[in-house]
Design a protein around this motif. Sequence first.
Motif, PDB file in Angstrom:
ATOM      1  N   ILE A  46       6.515   4.594  -5.664  1.00 39.86           N
ATOM      2  CA  ILE A  46       5.681   6.755  -6.050  1.00 39.86           C
ATOM      3  C   ILE A  46       5.949   7.326  -5.026  1.00 39.86           C
ATOM      4  O   ILE A  46       6.220   7.088  -3.664  1.00 39.86           O
ATOM      5  CB  ILE A  46       4.297   6.278  -5.924  1.00 39.86           C
ATOM      6  CG1 ILE A  46       3.927   4.709  -6.488  1.00 39.86           C
ATOM      7  CG2 ILE A  46       3.695   7.505  -6.578  1.00 39.86           C
ATOM      8  CD1 ILE A  46       3.521   4.855  -7.580  1.00 39.86           C
ATOM      9  N   LEU A  47       6.405   8.837  -5.652  1.00 35.60           N
ATOM     10  CA  LEU A  47       7.032   9.597  -4.645  1.00 35.60           C
ATOM     11  C   LEU A  47       5.616  10.871  -4.652  1.00 35.60           C
ATOM     12  O   LEU A  47       5.169  10.844  -5.657  1.00 35.60           O
ATOM     13  CB  LEU A  47       7.811  10.566  -5.136  1.00 35.60           C
ATOM     14  CG  LEU A  47       8.014  11.629  -4.596  1.00 35.60           C
ATOM     15  CD1 LEU A  47       9.324  11.704  -3.215  1.00 35.60           C
ATOM     16  CD2 LEU A  47      10.116  12.522  -5.116  1.00 35.60           C
ATOM     17  N   LEU A  75      -0.344   2.969   0.336  1.00 33.87           N
ATOM     18  CA  LEU A  75       0.397   1.589   1.003  1.00 33.87           C
ATOM     19  C   LEU A  75      -0.441   0.393   1.173  1.00 33.87           C
ATOM     20  O   LEU A  75      -0.363  -0.908   1.366  1.00 33.87           O
ATOM     21  CB  LEU A  75       0.656   2.328   2.157  1.00 33.87           C
ATOM     22  CG  LEU A  75       2.012   3.716   2.459  1.00 33.87           C
ATOM     23  CD1 LEU A  75       1.777   3.964   3.611  1.00 33.87           C
ATOM     24  CD2 LEU A  75       3.168   2.737   1.675  1.00 33.87           C
ATOM     25  N   ALA A  76      -1.962   0.906   1.658  1.00 33.92           N
ATOM     26  CA  ALA A  76      -2.867  -0.359   1.718  1.00 33.92           C
ATOM     27  C   ALA A  76      -3.088  -1.118   0.165  1.00 33.92           C
ATOM     28  O   ALA A  76      -3.099  -2.020   0.048  1.00 33.92           O
ATOM     29  CB  ALA A  76      -4.450   0.416   1.686  1.00 33.92           C
ATOM     30  N   ARG A  77      -2.324  -0.558  -1.025  1.00 35.27           N
ATOM     31  CA  ARG A  77      -2.219  -1.211  -2.565  1.00 35.27           C
ATOM     32  C   ARG A  77      -1.424  -2.274  -2.520  1.00 35.27           C
ATOM     33  O   ARG A  77      -0.856  -2.519  -3.309  1.00 35.27           O
ATOM     34  CB  ARG A  77      -2.536  -0.277  -3.366  1.00 35.27           C
ATOM     35  CG  ARG A  77      -3.580   0.427  -3.457  1.00 35.27           C
ATOM     36  CD  ARG A  77      -4.054   1.205  -4.673  1.00 35.27           C
ATOM     37  NE  ARG A  77      -4.853   2.583  -4.780  1.00 35.27           N
ATOM     38  CZ  ARG A  77      -6.023   1.271  -5.735  1.00 35.27           C
ATOM     39  NH1 ARG A  77      -5.510   0.766  -6.667  1.00 35.27           N
ATOM     40  NH2 ARG A  77      -6.925   1.903  -6.172  1.00 35.27           N
ATOM     41  N   GLY A  78      -0.124  -1.977  -1.460  1.00 34.28           N
ATOM     42  CA  GLY A  78       0.919  -2.414  -1.422  1.00 34.28           C
ATOM     43  C   GLY A  78       2.094  -2.126  -1.924  1.00 34.28           C
ATOM     44  O   GLY A  78       3.574  -2.642  -2.099  1.00 34.28           O
ATOM     45  N   HIS A  79       1.925  -1.278  -2.108  1.00 30.58           N
ATOM     46  CA  HIS A  79       3.421   0.040  -2.751  1.00 30.58           C
ATOM     47  C   HIS A  79       4.248   0.573  -2.219  1.00 30.58           C
ATOM     48  O   HIS A  79       4.231   1.459  -0.679  1.00 30.58           O
ATOM     49  CB  HIS A  79       2.565   0.880  -4.186  1.00 30.58           C
ATOM     50  CG  HIS A  79       1.679   0.254  -4.885  1.00 30.58           C
ATOM     51  ND1 HIS A  79       2.553  -0.367  -6.215  1.00 30.58           N
ATOM     52  CD2 HIS A  79       0.574   0.645  -5.118  1.00 30.58           C
ATOM     53  CE1 HIS A  79       0.956  -0.601  -7.167  1.00 30.58           C
ATOM     54  NE2 HIS A  79       0.320  -0.180  -6.385  1.00 30.58           N
ATOM     55  N   ALA A  83      15.406  11.038  -4.173  1.00 27.32           N
ATOM     56  CA  ALA A  83      14.436  10.877  -4.097  1.00 27.32           C
ATOM     57  C   ALA A  83      13.301  10.711  -4.867  1.00 27.32           C
ATOM     58  O   ALA A  83      12.666   9.605  -4.884  1.00 27.32           O
ATOM     59  CB  ALA A  83      13.491  11.926  -3.403  1.00 27.32           C
ATOM     60  N   LEU A  84      14.144  10.717  -6.676  1.00 33.24           N
ATOM     61  CA  LEU A  84      13.680  10.347  -7.726  1.00 33.24           C
ATOM     62  C   LEU A  84      13.828   9.055  -8.144  1.00 33.24           C
ATOM     63  O   LEU A  84      13.353   8.538  -8.826  1.00 33.24           O
ATOM     64  CB  LEU A  84      13.741  11.656  -8.612  1.00 33.24           C
ATOM     65  CG  LEU A  84      12.958  12.915  -8.400  1.00 33.24           C
ATOM     66  CD1 LEU A  84      12.984  14.387  -9.274  1.00 33.24           C
ATOM     67  CD2 LEU A  84      11.384  12.191  -8.673  1.00 33.24           C
ATOM     68  N   ALA A  85      14.838   8.202  -7.523  1.00 34.48           N
ATOM     69  CA  ALA A  85      15.805   7.186  -8.704  1.00 34.48           C
ATOM     70  C   ALA A  85      14.921   5.929  -7.848  1.00 34.48           C
ATOM     71  O   ALA A  85      14.400   6.161  -7.007  1.00 34.48           O
ATOM     72  CB  ALA A  85      16.987   7.375  -7.485  1.00 34.48           C
ATOM     73  N   GLY A  86      14.189   5.083  -8.839  1.00 34.08           N
ATOM     74  CA  GLY A  86      14.271   4.551  -9.463  1.00 34.08           C
ATOM     75  C   GLY A  86      12.559   4.927  -9.294  1.00 34.08           C
ATOM     76  O   GLY A  86      11.666   3.231  -9.209  1.00 34.08           O
ATOM     77  N   CYS A  87      11.902   5.924  -9.083  1.00 36.24           N
ATOM     78  CA  CYS A  87      10.472   5.852  -9.037  1.00 36.24           C
ATOM     79  C   CYS A  87       9.522   5.485  -9.987  1.00 36.24           C
ATOM     80  O   CYS A  87       9.627   6.050 -10.805  1.00 36.24           O
ATOM     81  CB  CYS A  87      10.169   7.330  -8.515  1.00 36.24           C
ATOM     82  SG  CYS A  87      10.367   7.144  -6.948  1.00 36.24           S
ATOM     83  N   ASP A  88       8.186   5.139 -10.241  1.00 39.57           N
ATOM     84  CA  ASP A  88       7.853   4.781 -11.350  1.00 39.57           C
ATOM     85  C   ASP A  88       7.049   6.202 -11.601  1.00 39.57           C
ATOM     86  O   ASP A  88       6.339   5.999 -12.102  1.00 39.57           O
ATOM     87  CB  ASP A  88       7.171   4.121 -11.024  1.00 39.57           C
ATOM     88  CG  ASP A  88       7.596   1.783 -11.174  1.00 39.57           C
ATOM     89  OD1 ASP A  88       8.144   1.233 -11.694  1.00 39.57           O
ATOM     90  OD2 ASP A  88       7.806   1.891  -9.440  1.00 39.57           O
ATOM     91  N   ARG A 111      -4.935   4.641  -8.860  1.00 40.66           N
ATOM     92  CA  ARG A 111      -5.069   4.171  -9.862  1.00 40.66           C
ATOM     93  C   ARG A 111      -3.994   4.913 -11.136  1.00 40.66           C
ATOM     94  O   ARG A 111      -3.381   4.098 -11.353  1.00 40.66           O
ATOM     95  CB  ARG A 111      -6.317   4.588 -10.086  1.00 40.66           C
ATOM     96  CG  ARG A 111      -7.367   3.515  -9.618  1.00 40.66           C
ATOM     97  CD  ARG A 111      -8.975   3.876  -9.702  1.00 40.66           C
ATOM     98  NE  ARG A 111      -9.395   3.882 -10.754  1.00 40.66           N
ATOM     99  CZ  ARG A 111     -10.250   3.648 -12.056  1.00 40.66           C
ATOM    100  NH1 ARG A 111     -11.354   4.888 -11.385  1.00 40.66           N
ATOM    101  NH2 ARG A 111     -10.183   3.772 -12.755  1.00 40.66           N
ATOM    102  N   LEU A 112      -4.545   5.921 -11.176  1.00 41.30           N
ATOM    103  CA  LEU A 112      -3.199   6.467 -11.689  1.00 41.30           C
ATOM    104  C   LEU A 112      -1.408   6.165 -12.070  1.00 41.30           C
ATOM    105  O   LEU A 112      -1.404   5.503 -13.268  1.00 41.30           O
ATOM    106  CB  LEU A 112      -3.740   8.150 -12.389  1.00 41.30           C
ATOM    107  CG  LEU A 112      -5.215   8.433 -13.001  1.00 41.30           C
ATOM    108  CD1 LEU A 112      -4.901  10.041 -12.977  1.00 41.30           C
ATOM    109  CD2 LEU A 112      -5.367   8.053 -14.505  1.00 41.30           C
ATOM    110  N   ALA A 113      -1.426   6.239 -11.020  1.00 48.16           N
ATOM    111  CA  ALA A 113       0.513   5.959 -10.834  1.00 48.16           C
ATOM    112  C   ALA A 113       0.162   4.847 -10.422  1.00 48.16           C
ATOM    113  O   ALA A 113       1.225   4.329 -11.279  1.00 48.16           O
ATOM    114  CB  ALA A 113       0.622   6.701  -9.205  1.00 48.16           C
TER     115      ALA A 113
END
Length: 249
Positions: A6-7, A24-28, A68-73, A221-223
């Motif tokens: 996530i950016l 980060l707490a969610r492990g992302h 910065a955006l490469a590979g972002c979900d 949650r949305l992300a």
Amino acid sequence: MSAKTILVLGATGATGRRLVAELLARGHRVRAIVRSSSRLPAELRGHPQLQVIEGSALELGEAALAQALAGCDAVASCLGHNLSLRGMFGPPRRLVTDSVARVHSALADTRPERPVRVVLMCSAGVRNADLDERVSIAQRFVLLLLRFLLPPHADNEQAAEYLRSTVGREDAAVEWSVVRPDTLQEGDEVSDYELHPSPTRSALFNAGETRRVNVAHFMARLATDDAAWDEWRYRMPVIYNSEKQEGDA
């Protein structure tokens, strides 16, 4: 749930730093574009899942923004104007709108394999033109004044409208959701909160309350959560602290 990337724009702001911590707490994995890494809380700096990119979405070169955006979900924007004379009336007056537009353009150029989620924090005072969100004549008059007297309000409106009408629902690079909190509150603990397609009260004359940490929780949650995204994609949910929570406060 597999880890996502996530950016976050506006990561050093009062809501943005809570969003970074929640992700980060969610492990992302989180990438944060910030003007100065020193403005991030000490407990976040150096986190192995956090990549800090110094600059701004408006100032990074095309190649740097694309990287910065490469590979972002997903991209989550908590950008806003500082509550000072310079922040309110100085440049850039279209900070939020132009940042969202630049991210959209960069994603369109890179052609991701699947659309990237863009989650924009806005405000309950911004109307969703897709719905019949009626407001009183008095509120319409005040909002008209705010558009001319307070550039940040107009910027928020334009950013939401950019996603609604310019990006729309058929864009190959971007899907979107606009989160509309009401009066923002501090607080460290996530509380019960309510989500509505449209405001259930006047943002000007009967404002509700929304904890920043609740906004961060919902944006995370949305992300990252497919079920939440399927429910609120291409919509502008309004988020309030639950009435029970407000009564207990």
